[in-house]
Write an enzyme that holds these catalytic residues in place. Sequence first.
Site, PDB file in Angstrom:
ATOM      1  CG  ASP A  84      -3.691  -4.963   7.612  1.00 52.04           C
ATOM      2  OD1 ASP A  84      -4.140  -5.609   8.573  1.00 52.04           O
ATOM      3  OD2 ASP A  84      -2.467  -4.801   7.420  1.00 52.04           O
ATOM      4  CG  ASP A 143      -0.567  -2.249   9.794  1.00 52.09           C
ATOM      5  OD1 ASP A 143       0.113  -3.242  10.125  1.00 52.09           O
ATOM      6  OD2 ASP A 143      -0.073  -1.252   9.219  1.00 52.09           O
ATOM      7  CG  HIS A 154       2.072   0.496  12.946  1.00 54.16           C
ATOM      8  ND1 HIS A 154       2.648  -0.746  13.035  1.00 54.16           N
ATOM      9  CD2 HIS A 154       1.754   0.669  11.626  1.00 54.16           C
ATOM     10  CE1 HIS A 154       2.683  -1.297  11.829  1.00 54.16           C
ATOM     11  NE2 HIS A 154       2.138  -0.471  10.957  1.00 54.16           N
ATOM     12  CG  HIS A 163       5.819   0.972  14.092  1.00 52.43           C
ATOM     13  ND1 HIS A 163       6.054   0.415  12.854  1.00 52.43           N
ATOM     14  CD2 HIS A 163       5.814  -0.057  14.971  1.00 52.43           C
ATOM     15  CE1 HIS A 163       6.167  -0.908  12.983  1.00 52.43           C
ATOM     16  NE2 HIS A 163       6.010  -1.215  14.257  1.00 52.43           N
ATOM     17  CG  HIS A 192       0.658   3.065   8.095  1.00 46.99           C
ATOM     18  ND1 HIS A 192       2.027   3.153   8.031  1.00 46.99           N
ATOM     19  CD2 HIS A 192       0.376   1.769   8.321  1.00 46.99           C
ATOM     20  CE1 HIS A 192       2.549   1.956   8.192  1.00 46.99           C
ATOM     21  NE2 HIS A 192       1.571   1.091   8.385  1.00 46.99           N
ATOM     22  CE  LYS A 210      -1.383  -7.242   9.605  1.00 44.29           C
ATOM     23  NZ  LYS A 210      -0.693  -6.011   9.153  1.00 44.29           N
ATOM     24  CB  CYS A 261      -0.616  -6.928   5.223  1.00 44.35           C
ATOM     25  SG  CYS A 261       0.451  -5.753   6.088  1.00 44.35           S
TER      26      CYS A 261
HETATM   27  C1  VGL Z   1       0.716  -2.716   5.115  1.00 47.02           C
HETATM   28  C2  VGL Z   1       2.538  -1.426   4.636  1.00 47.02           C
HETATM   29  C3  VGL Z   1       2.660  -1.076   5.953  1.00 47.02           C
HETATM   30  C4  VGL Z   1      -0.352  -3.610   4.614  1.00 47.02           C
HETATM   31  C5  VGL Z   1       0.830  -2.375   6.449  1.00 47.02           C
HETATM   32  O1  VGL Z   1      -1.416  -3.730   5.253  1.00 47.02           O
HETATM   33  O2  VGL Z   1      -0.143  -4.213   3.536  1.00 47.02           O
HETATM   34  N1  VGL Z   1       1.575  -2.241   4.225  1.00 47.02           N
HETATM   35  N2  VGL Z   1       1.798  -1.550   6.853  1.00 47.02           N
HETATM   36 ZN    ZN Z   2       1.855  -0.877   8.864  1.00 51.99          ZN
END
Ligand code: VGL
Ligand code: ZN
Length: 216
Positions: free
Chosen positions: A19, A57, A59, A63, A92, A117, A162
């Site tokens: 990510d 990430d 979404h 979401h 995000h 994901k 993550c």
């Molecule tokens: C993440 C919060 C929400 C991450 C992703 O990449 O750690 N954290 N979505």
């Molecule tokens: Zn996320």
Amino acid sequence: MSEPQSIQPTDTDVLIVTDVQNDFLPGGALAVPKGDEVIGPINRLAKLFKHVVLTQDWHPPGHASFASSHAGRNAFETVELPYGTQVLWPDHCVQSTHGAEIAKGIDIPHASLVIRKGHDRAIDSYSAFVEADRKTRTGLASYLRERGFKRVFCAGLAMDFCVAWTALDAKAAGFETYLIEDAARAIDTGGSLEKALADLKAAKVHVIQNKQIAGF
Ligand code: VGL
Ligand code: ZN
């Protein structure tokens, strides 16, 4: 303190870069403090690994992990969803937006797979292996096994979400797992960093530093 042992990357090792996306960098929608500092080390690490997997990430709008999807709730609060407690985030990494793009500075042309994901509107997924319902699998474990990988090295954003969840699930899937701490940065909300470090230790994930990788 004794010198850390040097770890030599081999053909059966894979680096999972989690990510490193615009929204997690300073100025992004869910900026991880100093998140941009992982880019240099990750590019250097990636040159030492023949095999690299990226995660993204990804979404849909609305979401379930977005605070904006829950009337009267704010980001960084928690809410109970059918699969358990969910931290609420600012919107995000919305699919196909600039914020969801892998950071321009990431220079890993030989990465062989990008796992997206969090694409199910109702289920978050910190881990690149198993979604937050702890049932739905992404297929990553099978991919890594089929390619004969034995050790998984984890880096990226965010260390306490993550990256940690991906490392814990890599270990649970049977891979010897390393989290490269200074190639990751944390969000650290509600004790999340302390908990992640305790969980990693309990699971026997090796938490190491960049310089322990031979050639770094
Ligand atoms: C993440 C919060 C929400 C991450 C992703 O990449 O750690 N954290 N979505
Ligand atoms: Zn996320």
